[in-house]
Design an enzyme around this catalytic site. Structure first.
Site, PDB file in Angstrom:
ATOM      1  CE1 TYR A  25      -3.590   2.600   0.820  1.00  0.00           C
ATOM      2  CE2 TYR A  25      -2.495   3.139   2.541  1.00  0.00           C
ATOM      3  CZ  TYR A  25      -3.242   3.598   1.740  1.00  0.00           C
ATOM      4  OH  TYR A  25      -4.219   4.502   1.656  1.00  0.00           O
TER       5      TYR A  25
ATOM      6  CG  ASP B   4       5.706   3.455   1.033  1.00  0.00           C
ATOM      7  OD1 ASP B   4       6.073   3.930   2.028  1.00  0.00           O
ATOM      8  OD2 ASP B   4       4.635   3.558   0.445  1.00  0.00           O
TER       9      ASP B   4
ATOM     10  CE  LYS C 178       1.073   5.418   8.278  1.00  0.00           C
ATOM     11  NZ  LYS C 178       0.952   4.484   7.141  1.00  0.00           N
TER      12      LYS C 178
HETATM   13  C1  LIG Z   1       0.500   4.808   5.760  1.00  0.00           C
HETATM   14  C2  LIG Z   1       1.184   4.400   4.669  1.00  0.00           C
HETATM   15  C3  LIG Z   1       1.202   5.112   3.242  1.00  0.00           C
HETATM   16  C4  LIG Z   1       0.215   6.712   3.136  1.00  0.00           C
HETATM   17  O1  LIG Z   1       0.510   7.483   4.123  1.00  0.00           O
HETATM   18  P1  LIG Z   1      -0.608   8.673   4.293  1.00  0.00           P
HETATM   19  O2  LIG Z   1      -0.005   9.490   5.429  1.00  0.00           O
HETATM   20  O3  LIG Z   1      -1.713   7.858   5.023  1.00  0.00           O
HETATM   21  O4  LIG Z   1      -1.169   9.068   3.177  1.00  0.00           O
HETATM   22  C5  LIG Z   1       1.966   4.996   2.382  1.00  0.00           C
HETATM   23  N1  LIG Z   1       2.833   3.825   2.318  1.00  0.00           N
HETATM   24  C6  LIG Z   1       2.655   3.077   3.403  1.00  0.00           C
HETATM   25  C7  LIG Z   1       3.834   1.986   3.470  1.00  0.00           C
HETATM   26  C8  LIG Z   1       2.030   3.317   4.471  1.00  0.00           C
HETATM   27  O5  LIG Z   1       2.058   2.464   5.482  1.00  0.00           O
END
Ligand SMILES: *Cc1c(COP(=O)(O)O)cnc(C)c1O
Length: 427
Positions: A144, A239, A267
């Site tokens: 994701y 990511d 985050k």
């Molecule tokens: C939470 C998350 C996102 C998205 O971040 P948001 O601040 O919710 O837009 C993207 N990549 C990973 C791996 C995530 O855990």
């Protein structure tokens, strides 16, 4: 345990907000319950609107690595607010946080702050495409990267098909350039890259996936991706929105000693404020406007209050042994859970990287999305509900991680293990 206030608030909320929530997983749908409305939180504890206290392993889905309402972070934020909350002009705090990220993650030469992980993946993909002059990207089933149009794709039909949109409202043409591969399966990536030779701009992955449950990457898989991307002139993007500053100060890339070309953060770097960032090799990042032709902008990007929270948090993470202690506590917790499950005759797999933990109700390790889907969600749902009633707040889905913070005490861990033993025995 009364939850009447949460129920009332949820009913009221649904009249104004779609489904009563501002992000779908909060709705508790996959555990068949109503969400808890949170009133306040402090340290490792979160309190709902009915005054119930829980030990929190969600931590706002990762950011709260120091625990909630950490006094130093709160102090830094208050100080920043008093100086004005947004200027639409550069500030020293942005420079300071950028320098801290660079110092912790040596693959980052230049980085751009944005307002969410979502925006960061969008920016990273755009710059990878601008840099290579190619359109296609490879993404992995079950990974994701935010609700970005072109990334809302999962495989319905196996690893070598073209993506189909995973959401209504995403034109099929938007995902035509998204190629799917299977995690931990290098051949599935090679197949895609050969079939679309010279057209692939980027390979994008969560180096340690945490959005299909926590899945351990095989080192050879990550190394294989690195050499494949080198050979084909493809931008390798990690990511690290979840793993950055979570599994180690240097993120997943430091644990596996792989240097991506670009990284995405979110985050923890915003410590609970809306912050994301993308960055990496200077020759790639120099494509971003105003230096280069890749446009990307944000009115509130690098917001001083959010930067202050990030600086205070990252400062704490430099403490010697911070991650060793966090990892030890995480391992201790999960080993306890696993042995209680074993005693109860329930097969459970656990995975721990630093302060990021995962569990699957399964008798064999999970290596990819299809295997994650095959684990026992019903047992998870019953486990989740039992734990919630016992005052333990877990993510309301079998495909989410648990997060440890430095505010969690040995006593919190012991209480969680006691609760789990009772719940698992009576499952
Ligand atoms: C939470 C998350 C996102 C998205 O971040 P948001 O601040 O919710 O837009 C993207 N990549 C990973 C791996 C995530 O855990």
């Amino acid at each position: 345990m009364s939850r009447t206030k949460s129920v009332e608030l949820f009913e009221r909320s649904r009249l104004s907000i779609p489904g009563g929530v501002n992000s779908p997983v909060r709705a508790f749908k996959s555990v068949g319950m109503n969400p808890l409305f949170i009133q306040r939180a402090s340290g490792s504890k979160i309190h709902d609107a009915d005054g119930n206290e829980y030990i929190d392993y969600v931590g706002s889905w990762g950011p709260m690595i120091l625990g909630h309402a950490h006094p130093e972070v709160a102090g830094a934020v208050t100080e920043a607010i008093a100086q004005g909350t947004s200027f639409g002009a550069p500030t020293e705090r942005e420079v300071q946080l950028a320098e801290m990220v660079k110092a912790a993650v040596p693959s980052v030469d230049l980085l751009r702050f944005v307002n969410s992980g979502n925006e960061a993946s969008q920016g990273a993909l755009r710059v990878a495409r601008g840099f290579t002059g190619r359109d296609k990207i490879v993404k992995f089933e079950g990974c994701y990267h935010g609700s970005v149009d072109a990334l809302l794709v999962k495989a319905g039909s196996g690893a070598t098909t073209l993506g189909v949109p995973d959401s209504a409202g995403v034109p099929a043409s938007f995902v035509k350039t998204t190629l799917l591969a299977e995690f931990n399966n290098l051949q599935s990536v090679i197949d895609q890259i050969e079939e679309h030779s010279g057209e692939v701009a980027a390979v994008l992955l969560e180096a340690i996936p945490g959005n299909m449950g926590v899945v351990a990457p095989e080192l050879a898989f990550l190394q294989g991706l690195r050499s494949l991307c080198d050979r084909e002139g493809i931008v390798l993007i990690f990511d690290e929105v979840m793993t950055g500053f979570r599994v180690a100060l240097g993120g997943a890339q430091s644990l596996f000693e792989i240097t991506p070309d670009l990284s995405i953060f979110g985050k923890i770097i915003g410590a609970g404020f809306p912050v994301g960032a993308y960055g990496g090799r200077s020759d790639i990042m120099e494509q971003v406007a105003p230096l280069g032709p890749v446009y990307q902008a944000g009115t509130l990007s690098g917001n001083p209050v959010a930067m202050a929270a990030g600086i205070a948090t990252l400062g704490r993470l430099q403490e010697p042994d911070f991650y060793a202690v966090l990892a030890e506590r995480s391992r201790n917790l999960m080993e306890g859970l696993q042995s209680s499950a074993k005693e109860a005759g329930i097969p459970m797999q656990v995975t721990v990287f630093g302060g990021m933990m995962g569990m699957f109700f399964s008798d064999k390790p999970v290596r990819n999305y299809q295997e994650a889907l095959a684990t026992d969600s019903d047992v998870f749902v019953r486990f989740f509900r039992g734990m919630l009633d016992a005052g333990i707040y877990l993510a309301p889905s079998p495909f989410e991680a648990l997060f440890m913070s430095s505010a969690h005490s040995d006593d919190d861990v012991a209480k969680t293990q006691d609760a789990a033993r009772k719940v698992l025995t009576n499952l």
